[in-house]
Design an enzyme around this catalytic site. Structure first.
Site, PDB file in Angstrom:
ATOM      1  N   HIS A  82       0.846  -1.192   0.000  1.00 58.48           N
ATOM      2  CA  HIS A  82       0.000   0.000   0.000  1.00 58.48           C
ATOM      3  C   HIS A  82       0.875   1.233   0.000  1.00 58.48           C
ATOM      4  O   HIS A  82       1.840   1.311   0.757  1.00 58.48           O
ATOM      5  CB  HIS A  82      -0.898   0.015   1.247  1.00 58.48           C
ATOM      6  CG  HIS A  82      -1.736   1.250   1.360  1.00 58.48           C
ATOM      7  ND1 HIS A  82      -2.892   1.425   0.651  1.00 58.48           N
ATOM      8  CD2 HIS A  82      -1.553   2.391   2.067  1.00 58.48           C
ATOM      9  CE1 HIS A  82      -3.401   2.618   0.926  1.00 58.48           C
ATOM     10  NE2 HIS A  82      -2.609   3.227   1.781  1.00 58.48           N
ATOM     11  N   ASP A 161     -15.408   3.148   8.288  1.00 55.26           N
ATOM     12  CA  ASP A 161     -14.362   4.053   7.806  1.00 55.26           C
ATOM     13  C   ASP A 161     -14.923   5.000   6.756  1.00 55.26           C
ATOM     14  O   ASP A 161     -14.596   6.181   6.739  1.00 55.26           O
ATOM     15  CB  ASP A 161     -13.174   3.273   7.225  1.00 55.26           C
ATOM     16  CG  ASP A 161     -12.183   4.231   6.581  1.00 55.26           C
ATOM     17  OD1 ASP A 161     -11.618   5.049   7.324  1.00 55.26           O
ATOM     18  OD2 ASP A 161     -12.013   4.196   5.355  1.00 55.26           O
ATOM     19  N   ARG A 168     -14.650  13.278   8.699  1.00 62.13           N
ATOM     20  CA  ARG A 168     -13.338  13.914   8.938  1.00 62.13           C
ATOM     21  C   ARG A 168     -13.057  14.974   7.887  1.00 62.13           C
ATOM     22  O   ARG A 168     -12.495  16.032   8.176  1.00 62.13           O
ATOM     23  CB  ARG A 168     -12.230  12.845   8.907  1.00 62.13           C
ATOM     24  CG  ARG A 168     -12.208  11.973  10.148  1.00 62.13           C
ATOM     25  CD  ARG A 168     -11.357  10.734   9.931  1.00 62.13           C
ATOM     26  NE  ARG A 168     -10.003  11.059   9.557  1.00 62.13           N
ATOM     27  CZ  ARG A 168      -9.195  10.260   8.849  1.00 62.13           C
ATOM     28  NH1 ARG A 168      -9.612   9.074   8.442  1.00 62.13           N
ATOM     29  NH2 ARG A 168      -7.984  10.635   8.558  1.00 62.13           N
ATOM     30  N   SER A 183      -7.765   4.175   9.485  1.00 62.82           N
ATOM     31  CA  SER A 183      -8.532   4.153   8.247  1.00 62.82           C
ATOM     32  C   SER A 183      -7.847   3.262   7.198  1.00 62.82           C
ATOM     33  O   SER A 183      -8.476   2.372   6.596  1.00 62.82           O
ATOM     34  CB  SER A 183      -8.656   5.605   7.752  1.00 62.82           C
ATOM     35  OG  SER A 183      -9.061   5.666   6.429  1.00 62.82           O
ATOM     36  N   LYS A 187      -9.022  -1.057   6.129  1.00 64.42           N
ATOM     37  CA  LYS A 187      -9.343  -1.508   4.769  1.00 64.42           C
ATOM     38  C   LYS A 187      -8.351  -2.581   4.302  1.00 64.42           C
ATOM     39  O   LYS A 187      -8.730  -3.554   3.674  1.00 64.42           O
ATOM     40  CB  LYS A 187      -9.336  -0.306   3.812  1.00 64.42           C
ATOM     41  CG  LYS A 187     -10.544   0.589   4.031  1.00 64.42           C
ATOM     42  CD  LYS A 187     -10.501   1.848   3.198  1.00 64.42           C
ATOM     43  CE  LYS A 187      -9.468   2.816   3.699  1.00 64.42           C
ATOM     44  NZ  LYS A 187      -9.623   4.212   3.381  1.00 64.42           N
TER      45      LYS A 187
HETATM   46  N1  URA Z   1      -6.100   7.263   3.106  1.00 64.21           N
HETATM   47  C1  URA Z   1      -7.039   6.602   3.784  1.00 64.21           C
HETATM   48  O1  URA Z   1      -7.477   5.534   3.374  1.00 64.21           O
HETATM   49  N2  URA Z   1      -7.499   7.125   4.932  1.00 64.21           N
HETATM   50  C2  URA Z   1      -7.033   8.291   5.447  1.00 64.21           C
HETATM   51  O2  URA Z   1      -7.470   8.697   6.491  1.00 64.21           O
HETATM   52  C3  URA Z   1      -6.047   8.971   4.715  1.00 64.21           C
HETATM   53  C4  URA Z   1      -5.579   8.423   3.544  1.00 64.21           C
END
Ligand code: URA
Length: 433
Positions: A82, A161, A168, A183, A187
């Protein structure tokens, strides 16, 4: 439990227990906690932070709010990579076939670009016919048979999320390390992997502008991964100039193909090989990073990575002819040169400004529902440290509008040219395990 008590507890700098976090996230997803209370909680986290186990529990609660993929049918280690997002970052497109060619399973769940950084799925969709929406069964079958697939996350993944991120975004609480880490990891872990390499970008074209912040984020991500039994490593890499020479979806696919043909820019190759070496060690292919790097270099050199890419494109319905003839990729109508106003050395490149210029051309999205033009973008001819003369072409703007004067001016402005030769930028900054 009452949300007001949890807000006050966080406001006063205390850590919430797992039971409290699980209750809060479940109640929020069930719409029993209103956005105004959750906003207050997020702001309290922004100022007070989270303890390590609290952060891991927070990520866990978000992960459990939705679908968690079961990849146990795929034998062996399942590893993903990632990136926290950079300009010109096409590494996933090259890394997935490199790992597949080494026999490592790489079930990749990727995202779309938003803001000034592009997304892997958008780049892949520049290949006519490429389908990123496989069913779970198709995804598992493809990874089992050919070691790699790159798909979009299902809308059922981590719904907590999704709602929290939207909140946010409008409450000034995006830039909080525990919230960002929770976050991202909720995922990633939900995709059923057991190992993960994170490319944490640092610099003017990254979310994290300073090494100190990037280190904090990397530690938070690694802490959460380990707490959830996912072998996790983070590599801090430089984003003080775009990665490679292309920014824009089809242009980045063409650069990917060049790399798979053993050509292409050195920085893209170096980062790909470094990440591949760590992944090879984590997947148990070798216990030496040097050997891992050698294996990655071999598959890039001898055409095995290119064959693996071709296989993935074919498996996912894409036109494999673009691999032999990248000129078949979508092309913009106009090419305009952005030229150096004076001579000297390229001392700095504002990557974020170039990302935004590409976005204005249509290569990226300002809003989630913006439609992309996969053909447009920028090709850089000069990088940091290169000597230039007045009138040299710094970059070519690939546009579908005849006279994108403001974009061309922004591209020229993104280059700082001065008399002094700048210090060399170090691409790989740090490894955090
Ligand atoms: N990418 C994400 O998936 N979440 C965040 O909070 C910031 C970047």
């Amino acid at each position: 439990m009452r949300m007001v008590d949890l807000i006050a507890k966080k406001r006063d700098g205390h850590a919430l227990s797992k039971t409290e976090i699980d209750w809060m996230i479940t109640a929020y997803v069930d719409k029993q906690i209103p956005d105004y209370q959750m906003s207050a909680f997020l702001m309290a986290v922004y100022f007070q932070g989270m303890a390590d186990d609290e952060m891991a529990n927070f990520a866990g609660a978000m992960l459990n709010s939705g679908e968690v993929l079961d990849l146990s049918a795929i034998p062996g280690i399942k590893i993903d990579k990632h990136s926290t997002g950079g300009v010109g970052d096409k590494i996933s497109l090259i890394l997935a076939p490199v790992m597949a060619a080494m026999g490592v399973n790489i079930p990749m769940i990727s995202g779309r670009g938003l803001g000034f950084t592009g997304g892997t799925l958008d780049k892949l969709e520049a290949i006519p016919g490429f389908n990123v929406n496989l069913t779970t069964e198709q995804f598992i079958k493809q990874v089992t048979e050919h070691h790699e697939a790159i798909i979009s996350a299902s809308s059922e993944v981590a719904p907590a999320d999704r709602r929290l991120y939207a909140l946010r975004d409008v409450t000034g609480t995006v830039e909080s390390i525990p919230l960002i880490a929770g976050s991202i990891m909720s995922k990633k872990i939900s995709s059923g992997i057991n190992a993960l390499v994170l490319d944490v970008k640092v610099g003017n074209g990254a979310f994290m502008k300073t090494q100190e912040d990037a280190e904090k984020l990397a530690h938070a991500l690694v802490t959460i991964g380990k707490a959830h039994g996912v072998q996790t490593r983070a590599i801090l890499s430089d984003m003080n100039q775009p990665l490679g020479l292309t920014i824009g979806n089809a242009l980045e696919v063409a650069e990917t193909v060049a790399l798979l043909n053993g050509r292409g820019p050195q920085d893209v190759r170096e980062l790909t090989v470094t990440l591949a070496a760590h992944m090879a060690v984590m997947a148990g292919k070798t216990d030496s990073l040097e050997v891992g790097a050698q294996l990655a270099g071999d598959v890039l050199r001898d055409g095995r990575a290119k064959r693996a890419f071709r296989q993935m494109v074919a498996d996912q319905g894409g036109d494999v002819n673009v691999i032999d003839s990248p000129q078949l990729l979508p092309k913009a109508q106009y090419r305009i040169s952005a030229v150096a106003p004076r001579g000297g050395f390229v001392q700095a490149i504002d990557s974020e400004a170039l990302g935004k210029a590409a976005m204005q051309l249509g290569a990226g999205r300002a809003q989630a529902d913006d439609k992309l033009d996969v053909a447009v973008g920028l090709v850089l001819h000069k990088k940091v440290g290169t000597p230039v003369s007045a009138g040299d072409v710094l970059a070519t703007v690939h546009s579908n509008t005849a006279d994108p004067a403001a974009v061309v001016a922004a591209v020229v402005d993104a280059f700082t040219i001065g008399a002094e030769e700048p210090a060399k930028l170090q691409l790989i900054k740090e490894i955090i395990e």
